[in-house]
Design an enzyme around this catalytic site. Sequence first.
Site, PDB file in Angstrom:
ATOM      1  N   THR A 199       0.849  -1.175   0.000  1.00 36.91           N
ATOM      2  CA  THR A 199       0.000   0.000   0.000  1.00 36.91           C
ATOM      3  C   THR A 199       0.886   1.226   0.000  1.00 36.91           C
ATOM      4  O   THR A 199       2.069   1.146   0.281  1.00 36.91           O
ATOM      5  CB  THR A 199      -0.871  -0.021   1.286  1.00 36.91           C
ATOM      6  OG1 THR A 199      -1.589  -1.244   1.325  1.00 36.91           O
ATOM      7  CG2 THR A 199      -1.830   1.136   1.368  1.00 36.91           C
TER       8      THR A 199
ATOM      9  N   GLY B 244      -1.336  -4.323   4.942  1.00 35.95           N
ATOM     10  CA  GLY B 244      -2.252  -5.384   5.345  1.00 35.95           C
ATOM     11  C   GLY B 244      -2.688  -5.300   6.792  1.00 35.95           C
ATOM     12  O   GLY B 244      -3.028  -4.242   7.317  1.00 35.95           O
TER      13      GLY B 244
END
Length: 597
Positions: free
Chosen positions: A401, A484
């Site tokens: 991310t 995550g």
Amino acid sequence: MLKKLLCPMAVVAMTLTPAQAQETASGASEPVREIGAGGRPVGEIWSRSPVYGANGMAATAHPLASQIAIDILKKGGNAVDAAIAANAALGLMEPTGNGIGGDLFAIIWDPKTQKLHGLNASGKSPMGTSYAELRKQLGDRTSIPPLGPLPVTVPGTVDGWFELHGKFGKMAMADILTPTITYAREGHPVAPVIAHYFQRNLNAFERRREMIVEFANARATWFANGAPKTGEMFKNPDLANTLSMIASGGRDAFYKGEIARTMDAYFKRIGGNLRYADFAAHSSLWVEPGCVQYRKGYELCELPPNSQGFAALQMANILKNIDLAQYPRGSATVLHYITEAKRLAFEDVARFYADPEMSPAPLDWLLSDTYGKERFALINPDKAAPEFGPGEPKLEGEGDTTYLTVADKDGMMVSLIQSNYRGMGSGLVADGLGFMFQDRGELYSLDPDHPNVYAPGKRPFQTIIPAFMKKDGKPYMSFGLMGGGMQPQGHVQVMINIVDYGMNLQEAGDAARINHDGGRQPTNDMAGTGADLLGTLNVEPGISDQAVAQLKAMGHNVRRVSNGIMFGGYQAIVRDSETGVYHGATEMRKDGQAIGY
């Protein structure tokens, strides 16, 4: 005081053992160096100074993206304009973690309304694919695969940009996207951590090539000559063209225009399920951030499901029942309480967190002080529980991310996170568009009784979460930590470092972290069949051997991990409520930089 509190973490590896020598992006091993860190006149030897600025601040995972954000601020744009510009740049420069094929969540502090605003810009599953049809397509598989067309959901990022811009933006979108379009055409040098992730992603794609169905487009976009190397000039003219269409045609160019038609044709060609109607029907949601009081006037704020943000709030509600500061920060006792609080919160994540439009969760109960005390009472201070279960509602009636944060001279603060989910995403790139589709649909459950079960036109459970903190009711800190299931527990660890142990903004991110992995998951069936209920407690090198031994004696399954990959990537901005001065921080685990002016 910090030296005493951090003595267990002040043993950050000064000498790499052969086992610690890491494989570089080129595949070579780094040499063992008999040398350690230099000294510092102030602060901890394992950290560096925060960045200070009076007029604006940007902290992102790439120095060029941070510079673009500052340039936008200097040209008269506000924090939202600068955040969009930085996010666009990261989609080009850090495609290993994000891009316009993925989803976006944001929290904005608006100084005009003196309120927090939350945006859920996540997409849905194909409306034309039923649960029965998906199970047929899966064949013998018992879960949705991580690659190829089946896990692809509608990308929400572009709509998220325009929702943010429409509500708060000042500068024309064409001007906001121009820096990235220029870099995409002319090229930019690849940063070292991103080069490492390029190689990891290529290796993973090659290992599971048969899942992807169509990989030629992705190979042509990024891997024509292997994985891009550190310092190599990288161009993406297809992405430049796509962003140019968005700059001139707005969000409809992506969801209803030429880009949408190209995506539709691509999925028809490769046998995927998404169609033009799915893109045309997409919209983002403005949502109300939830906040919980921790202690000392500090309040943690997160976004509600379908994200996992409220897991951090549940952890804070559990941990505020004990004064952690009575123990050294790196002690086994503190790490044990953090781990058990995470395990308890994530049991509820696995049971309740899903698309609220289809499966609303009992959020008021989950975030209540009473429930936090009940869950805290389940923690044995001397022993890890073999397993926890989710609470029973008392009702009446490895992800990659990017996170970024920007603040401007007027006090607006933007906390934004954006992702393609697992690595670069699904492996799929529509013809000539220059971005990869996310694989977020891997996170649906296939248990028909689960709140997160796959259904057509449904948002999946989401791991990406921006965060915000208030202090004495005033805006204090916009921050986030990518990766995550690491994200909620990372948010809480940073908060603990600042609130309970007095670390500065930079030290709070650089300090050694833990990452508990395991327990029931939102992708399991309701019983958690096959889940590792105790899980593994991963720790960084800065956690002492003594603490590790004590944690093992308490029953934890502990593993040392030295490369930093699973422990996230932190960015943060704090605003001094008295002076208005911003403090910015980013960290060693990424290529990023905080810049103020």
